[in-house]
Design a protein around this motif. Structure first.
Motif: not given
Length: 178
Positions: A35-36, A39, A90, A94, A97
């Motif tokens: 996820e990170q 993103q 995603p 985010s 971000q």
């Protein structure tokens, strides 16, 4: 009776959430990494597209294009890996971000180049390198670990290039105070 009801509810919750985690076939920390990483990549591509239109320094525009090209390839590989693990990452940065990008979007003249290189070149890559280093050591899924290890050298190179370019954008009078 209330205590027994609470125990049954707790047991049901454990069974449901435990079953969901097993169905995902991916450890929570590995999902968090994907996820990170997704993103971060989307944030860099988005800010780099902005830099292609706003940057004044041609070297900053070249760097931005490289970030778009490289991160598109990594994103495609990440999406494929995630799909093989039945996880959907995603498709955008985010909210935090996006906020950072909005802050630099309103800058003009040379301050845009400096801020873009500092925030999206240096700071974002420092964070991403740490993220990939951790996953290359600690990911439970061997494919996730291999993905992180594979892309770590290129991310370190991005960070070095960003630091080098950012240093050339800092005015001489502030550079001597470092």
């Amino acid at each position: 009776m209330n205590i027994q009801f609470l125990r049954q509810g707790a047991l049901l919750g454990v069974l449901l959430f435990g079953g969901m985690a097993m169905a995902d076939n991916l450890a929570e920390r590995d999902q968090e990494f994907l996820e990170q990483a997704a993103q971060n990549g989307h944030a860099e591509m988005s800010a780099s597209r902005l830099a292609l239109t706003k940057a004044r320094n041609p070297k900053v525009r070249v760097f931005a294009q490289r970030m778009i090209d490289d991160h598109q390839r990594v994103d495609a590989e990440l999406s494929s890996l995630a799909a093989s693990k039945k996880y959907t990452p995603p498709k955008e940065p985010s909210i935090l971000q996006k906020g950072k990008e909005m802050l630099i979007a309103n800058l003009g003249d040379d301050s845009f180049d400096q801020r873009y290189m500092n925030q999206m070149g240096v700071q974002a890559h420092e964070e991403t390198v740490r993220l990939f280093e951790e996953a290359s050591r600690d990911a439970r899924d061997p494919d996730v670990k291999a993905f992180a290890s594979k892309h770590l050298p290129a991310l370190r190179e991005h960070l070095k290039a960003a630091r080098d370019l950012h240093a050339t954008l800092i005015p001489a009078n502030t550079n001597s105070n470092r």
